[in-house]
Design an enzyme around this catalytic site. Sequence first.
Site, PDB file in Angstrom:
ATOM      1  N   ASP A  15      25.580 -21.919  18.961  1.00  0.00           N
ATOM      2  CA  ASP A  15      24.141 -22.110  18.818  1.00  0.00           C
ATOM      3  C   ASP A  15      23.414 -21.918  20.143  1.00  0.00           C
ATOM      4  O   ASP A  15      23.610 -22.694  21.078  1.00  0.00           O
ATOM      5  CB  ASP A  15      23.886 -23.518  18.278  1.00  0.00           C
ATOM      6  CG  ASP A  15      22.407 -23.797  18.077  1.00  0.00           C
ATOM      7  OD1 ASP A  15      21.614 -22.847  18.066  1.00  0.00           O
ATOM      8  OD2 ASP A  15      22.051 -24.971  17.918  1.00  0.00           O
ATOM      9  N   ASP A  51      16.536 -16.629  18.964  1.00  0.00           N
ATOM     10  CA  ASP A  51      17.369 -17.718  18.470  1.00  0.00           C
ATOM     11  C   ASP A  51      18.447 -17.196  17.526  1.00  0.00           C
ATOM     12  O   ASP A  51      18.161 -16.435  16.604  1.00  0.00           O
ATOM     13  CB  ASP A  51      16.495 -18.737  17.747  1.00  0.00           C
ATOM     14  CG  ASP A  51      17.259 -19.969  17.318  1.00  0.00           C
ATOM     15  OD1 ASP A  51      18.041 -20.491  18.139  1.00  0.00           O
ATOM     16  OD2 ASP A  51      17.085 -20.415  16.180  1.00  0.00           O
TER      17      ASP A  51
END
Length: 488
Positions: free
Chosen positions: A164, A368
């Site tokens: 992540d 992201d």
Amino acid sequence: MGGKSKNKLLFSSSIILLFISFSAAFSSPFELQTLLPRPLPSPPTLSWHDSELESNSLEETSQLDPVSSNTTLEAQLELHHVDALSSEDTPERLFDLRLQRDARRSETIYSVVSEAVARNSPRAAGRRSGFSSSIISGFAQGSGEYFTRLGVGTPARNLYMVLDTGSDVVWVQCSPCKKCYSQSDPIFDPTKSRSFAGIPCGSPLCRSLDSSGCSRRRMCLYQVSYGDGSVTFGDFSTETLTFRRTSVGPVALGCGHDNEGLFVGAAGLLGLGRGRLSFPSQTARRFNRKFSYCLVDRSASSKPSSLIFGGAAIPRGALFTPLLTNPKLDTFYYVELLGISVGGTHVPKITPSLFTMDQEGNGGVIIDSGTSVTRLNQPAYIALRDAFRLGARNLKRAPDFSLFDTCFDLSGQTSVKVPTVVLHFRGADVSLPATNYLIPVDSSGTFCFAFAGTMSGMTIIGNIQQQGFRVAYDLAGSRVGFSPRGCA
């Protein structure tokens, strides 16, 4: 009288020229590219076996060294999509779950940024005591879209770890469990690892946590809370992570004994954010603060996605854009988006001012890995959507679907022409493949424009738009690059 006639003539001529220019702009042919409509991908199957990790996980360029060494390594890992952990669900169900995770993910990002901006001073290590909700990890809100397999401890136990870029803290579930969620591997037992070590409360590592506490033995505790109510709590410690036969350590990580909420499948999370506790920051000297990933389009390729650390992570020919810094939050990767083109023409109403981050940290654009659908602030989205609709007016429209308000019925089609879409970052014009913005949403041939609007001033570039590119994070050079051929 002659002067008035002359002025009237000049005014009339200007109007005619403007009309001709306007007509030419809208009568010129749109730049198109071909889309081969493919159905929603079936659930992938995991092909990993622990014995395979020794043959395909690492390209080793040195002997075993501590993480503080100046010796550099190059590591390549396979990534798999989280859908592989839910192989019994239908493609439609998996897509619906993905959109649910995506909504939670984006809402939490906006919430975290708003809270950070509302603080009077930048987030600083050791500035606060006690526990609070401030660190974000997409594991809970769906940033766990991709995971890999790592060895944890000595001897190494191979575990599935979510990756992540919107999170900093590395953590794994640990026994004994006060409360643990179900995971694919046995829960990690730190008492069986020779390299596991607790961190004292007064140490710089403990003070680096945004939210920390102390045990009765004066050892560091961590807590990471999430916007959806999920939480992980436990000992903040150091441990060794292993890729094939080469180990990296000590790495500071959370050993979670109480993990509650929407966590599923994987054993923990490898934070790839920009903060000081993220894996890239902790291993800066080993991997030279460089990593990249390629997320493949699962509907078009059976190849796994991949993650590379070290010098090999930066592909030749990549187009780079500078990284920006939010003065209130150091986790996210901010970039400068200048505009968007549709059909070969800049969309006039999408100006750089729509994507500017102000001095307080409001607005801006982040890249992201955990958000799927790119979210543009509302004025930019409406302008982009309207331009795309105009260029795709020959396609048969379909009803709206979930968050998508621009959908098409492509049932029975084997090939269609769609307007091109280009994202103009400073120094990098990224031309998207058609599959990165017109995606299947059901098994009936419905395809939707994979962008969405948000009332937040912040824009998030999601992983659907990143598919097929090697996205390279060169933190040493403070830049992010895109290579359309870097996945080969």
